[in-house]
Design a protein around this motif. Structure first.
Motif, PDB file in Angstrom:
ATOM      1  N   ALA A   1      -9.700  28.127  37.350  1.00  0.00           N
ATOM      2  CA  ALA A   1     -10.751  27.305  36.732  1.00  0.00           C
ATOM      3  C   ALA A   1     -11.524  26.542  37.808  1.00  0.00           C
ATOM      4  N   LEU A   2     -10.814  26.042  38.819  1.00  0.00           N
ATOM      5  CA  LEU A   2     -11.474  25.319  39.912  1.00  0.00           C
ATOM      6  C   LEU A   2     -12.342  26.242  40.762  1.00  0.00           C
ATOM      7  N   ASP A   3     -11.949  27.510  40.887  1.00  0.00           N
ATOM      8  CA  ASP A   3     -12.801  28.466  41.590  1.00  0.00           C
ATOM      9  C   ASP A   3     -14.148  28.601  40.882  1.00  0.00           C
ATOM     10  N   LEU A   4     -14.106  28.502  39.556  1.00  0.00           N
ATOM     11  CA  LEU A   4     -15.334  28.636  38.759  1.00  0.00           C
ATOM     12  C   LEU A   4     -16.128  27.332  38.708  1.00  0.00           C
ATOM     13  N   GLU A   5     -15.414  26.204  38.671  1.00  0.00           N
ATOM     14  CA  GLU A   5     -16.050  24.888  38.588  1.00  0.00           C
ATOM     15  C   GLU A   5     -15.398  23.945  39.603  1.00  0.00           C
ATOM     16  N   PRO A   6     -15.710  24.108  40.885  1.00  0.00           N
ATOM     17  CA  PRO A   6     -15.010  23.365  41.940  1.00  0.00           C
ATOM     18  C   PRO A   6     -15.190  21.848  41.901  1.00  0.00           C
ATOM     19  N   GLU A   7     -16.187  21.353  41.222  1.00  0.00           N
ATOM     20  CA  GLU A   7     -16.418  19.903  41.186  1.00  0.00           C
ATOM     21  C   GLU A   7     -15.858  19.241  39.922  1.00  0.00           C
ATOM     22  N   ASN A   8     -15.202  20.003  39.078  1.00  0.00           N
ATOM     23  CA  ASN A   8     -14.706  19.475  37.811  1.00  0.00           C
ATOM     24  C   ASN A   8     -13.520  18.539  38.061  1.00  0.00           C
ATOM     25  N   GLU A   9     -13.733  17.260  37.815  1.00  0.00           N
ATOM     26  CA  GLU A   9     -12.709  16.241  38.091  1.00  0.00           C
ATOM     27  C   GLU A   9     -11.479  16.397  37.194  1.00  0.00           C
ATOM     28  N   GLU A  10     -11.685  16.799  35.952  1.00  0.00           N
ATOM     29  CA  GLU A  10     -10.547  16.997  35.051  1.00  0.00           C
ATOM     30  C   GLU A  10      -9.624  18.091  35.580  1.00  0.00           C
ATOM     31  N   TYR A  11     -10.205  19.184  36.057  1.00  0.00           N
ATOM     32  CA  TYR A  11      -9.412  20.285  36.595  1.00  0.00           C
ATOM     33  C   TYR A  11      -8.649  19.840  37.847  1.00  0.00           C
ATOM     34  N   LYS A  12      -9.308  19.046  38.677  1.00  0.00           N
ATOM     35  CA  LYS A  12      -8.648  18.530  39.883  1.00  0.00           C
ATOM     36  C   LYS A  12      -7.460  17.645  39.504  1.00  0.00           C
ATOM     37  N   LYS A  13      -7.645  16.832  38.481  1.00  0.00           N
ATOM     38  CA  LYS A  13      -6.562  15.947  38.025  1.00  0.00           C
ATOM     39  C   LYS A  13      -5.379  16.770  37.486  1.00  0.00           C
ATOM     40  N   ILE A  14      -5.670  17.813  36.734  1.00  0.00           N
ATOM     41  CA  ILE A  14      -4.608  18.676  36.203  1.00  0.00           C
ATOM     42  C   ILE A  14      -3.843  19.324  37.357  1.00  0.00           C
ATOM     43  N   LYS A  15      -4.558  19.765  38.372  1.00  0.00           N
ATOM     44  CA  LYS A  15      -3.894  20.391  39.516  1.00  0.00           C
ATOM     45  C   LYS A  15      -2.994  19.382  40.235  1.00  0.00           C
ATOM     46  N   ARG A  16      -3.501  18.189  40.494  1.00  0.00           N
ATOM     47  CA  ARG A  16      -2.680  17.162  41.157  1.00  0.00           C
ATOM     48  C   ARG A  16      -1.442  16.832  40.331  1.00  0.00           C
ATOM     49  N   SER A  17      -1.635  16.724  39.040  1.00  0.00           N
ATOM     50  CA  SER A  17      -0.529  16.434  38.136  1.00  0.00           C
ATOM     51  C   SER A  17       0.541  17.517  38.211  1.00  0.00           C
ATOM     52  N   ASN A  18       0.118  18.770  38.201  1.00  0.00           N
ATOM     53  CA  ASN A  18       1.069  19.888  38.286  1.00  0.00           C
ATOM     54  C   ASN A  18       1.806  19.915  39.613  1.00  0.00           C
ATOM     55  N   GLU A  19       1.074  19.662  40.683  1.00  0.00           N
ATOM     56  CA  GLU A  19       1.723  19.665  41.997  1.00  0.00           C
ATOM     57  C   GLU A  19       2.767  18.562  42.084  1.00  0.00           C
ATOM     58  N   LEU A  20       2.431  17.400  41.554  1.00  0.00           N
ATOM     59  CA  LEU A  20       3.372  16.285  41.547  1.00  0.00           C
ATOM     60  C   LEU A  20       4.586  16.610  40.674  1.00  0.00           C
ATOM     61  N   LEU A  21       4.345  17.138  39.489  1.00  0.00           N
ATOM     62  CA  LEU A  21       5.450  17.477  38.590  1.00  0.00           C
ATOM     63  C   LEU A  21       6.360  18.541  39.195  1.00  0.00           C
ATOM     64  N   LYS A  22       5.761  19.532  39.826  1.00  0.00           N
ATOM     65  CA  LYS A  22       6.548  20.588  40.458  1.00  0.00           C
ATOM     66  C   LYS A  22       7.445  20.003  41.546  1.00  0.00           C
ATOM     67  N   LYS A  23       6.882  19.134  42.358  1.00  0.00           N
ATOM     68  CA  LYS A  23       7.643  18.500  43.441  1.00  0.00           C
ATOM     69  C   LYS A  23       8.774  17.639  42.860  1.00  0.00           C
ATOM     70  N   GLU A  24       8.438  16.834  41.863  1.00  0.00           N
ATOM     71  CA  GLU A  24       9.438  15.935  41.292  1.00  0.00           C
ATOM     72  C   GLU A  24      10.534  16.692  40.555  1.00  0.00           C
ATOM     73  N   MET A  25      10.192  17.774  39.883  1.00  0.00           N
ATOM     74  CA  MET A  25      11.217  18.574  39.202  1.00  0.00           C
ATOM     75  C   MET A  25      12.149  19.226  40.225  1.00  0.00           C
ATOM     76  N   SER A  26      11.599  19.620  41.355  1.00  0.00           N
ATOM     77  CA  SER A  26      12.422  20.184  42.420  1.00  0.00           C
ATOM     78  C   SER A  26      13.399  19.136  42.950  1.00  0.00           C
ATOM     79  N   GLU A  27      12.890  17.921  43.187  1.00  0.00           N
ATOM     80  CA  GLU A  27      13.759  16.820  43.631  1.00  0.00           C
ATOM     81  C   GLU A  27      14.814  16.510  42.580  1.00  0.00           C
ATOM     82  N   LEU A  28      14.393  16.552  41.349  1.00  0.00           N
ATOM     83  CA  LEU A  28      15.294  16.252  40.244  1.00  0.00           C
ATOM     84  C   LEU A  28      16.459  17.231  40.196  1.00  0.00           C
ATOM     85  N   LYS A  29      16.157  18.510  40.329  1.00  0.00           N
ATOM     86  CA  LYS A  29      17.212  19.523  40.311  1.00  0.00           C
ATOM     87  C   LYS A  29      18.192  19.294  41.452  1.00  0.00           C
ATOM     88  N   ALA A  30      17.668  18.952  42.619  1.00  0.00           N
ATOM     89  CA  ALA A  30      18.535  18.692  43.770  1.00  0.00           C
ATOM     90  C   ALA A  30      19.439  17.492  43.508  1.00  0.00           C
TER      91      ALA A  30
END
Length: 186
Positions: A73-102
């Motif tokens: 979606a960001l490739d199609l709309e690179p300036e879309n702030e909502e899409y950027k926020k979703i990506k940051r949220s996912n990256e954070l969640l992925k990192k935190e879930m990894s820490e959580l499992k450890a």
């Protein structure tokens, strides 16, 4: 009606997207994902539905797939702030879930609980996160916290999707001698 429309013309991506939205609202997440993917195979540049699919993957805890879709979606709309926020949220969640499992594998439940609270602030709708949080509390025999969390912070919709949450609530109520309330859940 969607099935009839698809039989008439299975090349209309909007049929699949609308069907997926309905399935998602009914918590039929696997069917919704399948239909979003079919629609996107017909219209791969539909950023709005890439966003919807990314959010659905996030909701079920598949952060890699969610990032993959939101990147498209960001490739199609690179300036879309909502899409950027979703990506940051996912990256954070992925990192935190990894820490959580450890941390969970090391049985450090107080740390696990703190980390879950952080993750839940970021993605309160993520069913998988809620479920793992309950398991962390369960492992520490924190039945009062389970009751409070499930009664105050988890929507009825989420409880209907994940029937195990109701099991944990009923058992915790019983453990705290709230038998009538537990019986109502069972």
């Amino acid at each position: 009606y969607f099935e009839k429309a698809i039989k008439i013309d299975d090349t209309k991506q909007m049929i699949f997207f609308n069907k997926a939205k309905c399935e998602e609202s009914l918590q039929q997440f696997n069917k919704a994902i399948e239909d979003y993917e079919k629609g996107l195979s017909l219209d791969p540049k539909n950023a709005k539905n890439l966003r919807r699919l990314a959010l659905l993957y996030q909701k079920i805890g598949n952060f890699d797939k969610s990032i993959e879709k939101i990147d498209k979606a960001l490739d199609l709309e690179p300036e879309n702030e909502e899409y950027k926020k979703i990506k940051r949220s996912n990256e954070l969640l992925k990192k935190e879930m990894s820490e959580l499992k450890a941390k969970a594998s090391g049985k450090n439940y107080s740390e696990v609980e703190k980390l879950f609270k952080t993750i839940l602030k970021e993605a309160p709708q993520a069913y998988i996160v809620q479920f793992f949080y309950i398991i962390a509390l369960w492992s520490s025999s924190k039945h009062k916290e389970i009751i409070k969390f499930l009664q105050e912070d988890v929507s009825e919709e989420n409880k209907n999707v994940n029937k195990d949450l109701n099991y944990y609530l009923a058992f915790s109520l019983s453990h705290e001698c709230q038998f009538e309330e537990a019986k109502e859940i069972i």
